[in-house]
Design a protein around this motif. Sequence first.
Motif, PDB file in Angstrom:
ATOM      1  N   GLY A 116       0.663  -1.567   0.571  1.00  0.00           N
ATOM      2  CA  GLY A 116       0.218  -0.184  -0.006  1.00  0.00           C
ATOM      3  C   GLY A 116       1.075   1.406   0.223  1.00  0.00           C
ATOM      4  N   TRP A 117       2.040   0.826   0.382  1.00  0.00           N
ATOM      5  CA  TRP A 117       2.775   2.277  -0.018  1.00  0.00           C
ATOM      6  C   TRP A 117       2.916   3.049  -1.413  1.00  0.00           C
ATOM      7  CZ3 TRP A 117       4.702   4.745   4.349  1.00  0.00           C
ATOM      8  CH2 TRP A 117       4.327   4.076   5.401  1.00  0.00           C
ATOM      9  N   LEU A 118       2.788   1.786  -2.498  1.00  0.00           N
ATOM     10  CA  LEU A 118       3.380   2.429  -3.930  1.00  0.00           C
ATOM     11  C   LEU A 118       2.046   2.522  -4.513  1.00  0.00           C
ATOM     12  CD1 LEU A 118       7.025   0.596  -4.943  1.00  0.00           C
ATOM     13  CD2 LEU A 118       6.492   3.369  -3.846  1.00  0.00           C
ATOM     14  N   ARG A 119       1.624   3.978  -4.726  1.00  0.00           N
ATOM     15  CA  ARG A 119       0.774   3.816  -5.853  1.00  0.00           C
ATOM     16  C   ARG A 119       1.202   4.840  -6.300  1.00  0.00           C
ATOM     17  NH1 ARG A 119      -5.678   4.213  -4.668  1.00  0.00           N
ATOM     18  NH2 ARG A 119      -6.224   5.588  -6.515  1.00  0.00           N
ATOM     19  N   SER A 120       0.195   4.720  -8.145  1.00  0.00           N
ATOM     20  CA  SER A 120       0.284   5.292  -8.710  1.00  0.00           C
ATOM     21  C   SER A 120      -0.951   5.288 -10.049  1.00  0.00           C
ATOM     22  CB  SER A 120       1.534   4.343  -9.844  1.00  0.00           C
ATOM     23  OG  SER A 120       1.329   3.128 -10.312  1.00  0.00           O
ATOM     24  N   ASP A 121      -1.608   5.958 -10.078  1.00  0.00           N
ATOM     25  CA  ASP A 121      -2.783   6.518 -11.488  1.00  0.00           C
ATOM     26  C   ASP A 121      -1.793   7.130 -12.045  1.00  0.00           C
ATOM     27  OD1 ASP A 121      -4.610   5.983  -8.793  1.00  0.00           O
ATOM     28  OD2 ASP A 121      -3.144   7.647  -8.151  1.00  0.00           O
ATOM     29  N   GLN A 122      -3.041   6.780 -13.504  1.00  0.00           N
ATOM     30  CA  GLN A 122      -2.375   6.967 -14.904  1.00  0.00           C
ATOM     31  C   GLN A 122      -4.031   7.882 -15.474  1.00  0.00           C
ATOM     32  OE1 GLN A 122      -1.363   4.252 -18.528  1.00  0.00           O
ATOM     33  NE2 GLN A 122       0.806   5.327 -17.230  1.00  0.00           N
ATOM     34  N   VAL A 123      -3.663   8.541 -16.168  1.00  0.00           N
ATOM     35  CA  VAL A 123      -5.091   9.317 -17.371  1.00  0.00           C
ATOM     36  C   VAL A 123      -4.285   9.401 -18.659  1.00  0.00           C
ATOM     37  CG1 VAL A 123      -6.657  10.850 -17.353  1.00  0.00           C
ATOM     38  CG2 VAL A 123      -5.864  10.786 -14.620  1.00  0.00           C
ATOM     39  N   ALA A 172       6.914  -3.204 -14.240  1.00  0.00           N
ATOM     40  CA  ALA A 172       5.482  -3.519 -13.502  1.00  0.00           C
ATOM     41  C   ALA A 172       4.262  -2.550 -13.341  1.00  0.00           C
ATOM     42  CB  ALA A 172       5.629  -4.644 -12.097  1.00  0.00           C
ATOM     43  N   ALA A 173       4.488  -1.444 -12.475  1.00  0.00           N
ATOM     44  CA  ALA A 173       2.999  -0.567 -12.131  1.00  0.00           C
ATOM     45  C   ALA A 173       2.881  -0.042 -13.250  1.00  0.00           C
ATOM     46  CB  ALA A 173       3.231   0.317 -11.099  1.00  0.00           C
ATOM     47  N   ALA A 174       3.764   0.480 -14.198  1.00  0.00           N
ATOM     48  CA  ALA A 174       3.400   0.980 -16.100  1.00  0.00           C
ATOM     49  C   ALA A 174       2.805   0.333 -16.508  1.00  0.00           C
ATOM     50  CB  ALA A 174       4.937   1.644 -15.874  1.00  0.00           C
ATOM     51  N   GLU A 175       3.430  -0.829 -17.119  1.00  0.00           N
ATOM     52  CA  GLU A 175       2.126  -1.771 -17.578  1.00  0.00           C
ATOM     53  C   GLU A 175       1.517  -2.440 -17.545  1.00  0.00           C
ATOM     54  OE1 GLU A 175       5.449  -5.659 -17.710  1.00  0.00           O
ATOM     55  OE2 GLU A 175       6.770  -4.948 -18.862  1.00  0.00           O
ATOM     56  N   ALA A 176       1.297  -2.401 -16.156  1.00  0.00           N
ATOM     57  CA  ALA A 176      -0.260  -2.677 -15.225  1.00  0.00           C
ATOM     58  C   ALA A 176      -0.898  -1.766 -16.164  1.00  0.00           C
ATOM     59  CB  ALA A 176      -0.476  -2.580 -13.581  1.00  0.00           C
ATOM     60  N   LEU A 177      -0.844  -0.082 -15.477  1.00  0.00           N
ATOM     61  CA  LEU A 177      -1.482   1.239 -15.409  1.00  0.00           C
ATOM     62  C   LEU A 177      -2.165   0.140 -16.885  1.00  0.00           C
ATOM     63  CD1 LEU A 177       0.425   3.109 -13.512  1.00  0.00           C
ATOM     64  CD2 LEU A 177      -2.423   2.694 -12.923  1.00  0.00           C
ATOM     65  N   SER A 178      -0.886   0.235 -18.275  1.00  0.00           N
ATOM     66  CA  SER A 178      -1.244   0.534 -19.567  1.00  0.00           C
ATOM     67  C   SER A 178      -2.289  -0.352 -20.228  1.00  0.00           C
ATOM     68  CB  SER A 178       0.385   0.466 -19.909  1.00  0.00           C
ATOM     69  OG  SER A 178       0.056   0.316 -21.343  1.00  0.00           O
ATOM     70  N   GLN A 179      -1.980  -1.477 -19.526  1.00  0.00           N
ATOM     71  CA  GLN A 179      -3.612  -2.483 -19.141  1.00  0.00           C
ATOM     72  C   GLN A 179      -4.353  -2.571 -18.436  1.00  0.00           C
ATOM     73  OE1 GLN A 179      -2.503  -6.270 -17.532  1.00  0.00           O
ATOM     74  NE2 GLN A 179      -3.618  -7.671 -19.084  1.00  0.00           N
ATOM     75  N   ARG A 180      -4.840  -2.040 -18.190  1.00  0.00           N
ATOM     76  CA  ARG A 180      -5.555  -1.465 -16.921  1.00  0.00           C
ATOM     77  C   ARG A 180      -6.310  -0.513 -17.997  1.00  0.00           C
ATOM     78  NH1 ARG A 180      -3.766  -1.576 -11.211  1.00  0.00           N
ATOM     79  NH2 ARG A 180      -3.910  -4.767 -10.889  1.00  0.00           N
ATOM     80  N   THR A 181      -6.334   1.004 -18.420  1.00  0.00           N
ATOM     81  CA  THR A 181      -6.484   1.617 -18.970  1.00  0.00           C
ATOM     82  C   THR A 181      -7.028   1.144 -19.801  1.00  0.00           C
ATOM     83  OG1 THR A 181      -3.581   1.912 -19.714  1.00  0.00           O
ATOM     84  CG2 THR A 181      -4.987   3.573 -18.459  1.00  0.00           C
TER      85      THR A 181
END
Length: 240
Positions: A80-87, A149-158
């Motif tokens: 829960g310490w590393l949270r990232s958001d993307q638009v 890994a977070a960047a890849e997950a964000l890209s897939q989810r968006t």
Amino acid sequence: MKHDPLLRNLLIAAALALIVAVVWILWDRYAETRMATLPEEGGAPVTQIVTAKLTGTGTLKVAELSGIVQATASDVRGLGWLRSDQVVKMPYSVDYFVDLSKLRGRDLQWDAQSRTLIVDAPDVAPAPPNTDEGRRTLVETKGLFVTRAAAEALSQRTSIRAAAVAQKEASSPERMAQAREMGRRAVARLLAQPLTAAGLGDVRVVVTFPPERGAQAREQWDVSRSPGQVMKDIEARERK
């Protein structure tokens, strides 16, 4: 109980054939999705067509919805310490089709006196949305530290959410109503051509879709007026 040797051999042969078919299908899928195709001389994989299949259909494209869709996604890691958001924003398009292969003889009625063909067509259906990943715009990324890994997950989810939003918009009552009006004109033009070519002269084609047909549909649908005007009159009576 003793089994007929011939029957037993046939069952064994059928089982072996089934196993071979399953193995072939699994291998074909693996080769298509996982194995890289190398050039004849060996070395690095090349950019090329892996598979191609041309299939005939009876569907008619009647409309296209296009625009820009915005999607957001979040990713939480590190307890829960590393949270990232993307638009992001990206172009999208959705095609609408009418499957004319589903038309049967009972779906067509010819009124010789008014020279009108009444068509009870299958409903307009939106295809899965196409989102242009190559033209996506990164609007904003927030996070103290965005891992790979977070960047890849964000890209897939968006991407998934962009497609879901586009599909929801395409299936909305307003968009479906617009697509049906365009579909009505497209189907009418298509079916009027062979009738005119057959020497029937100026022929009118009235196209209806399932949501417009009810118990009193035939009484309400006056072929002496345009389909658009008839639908407006029906909606006005239903609001009263």
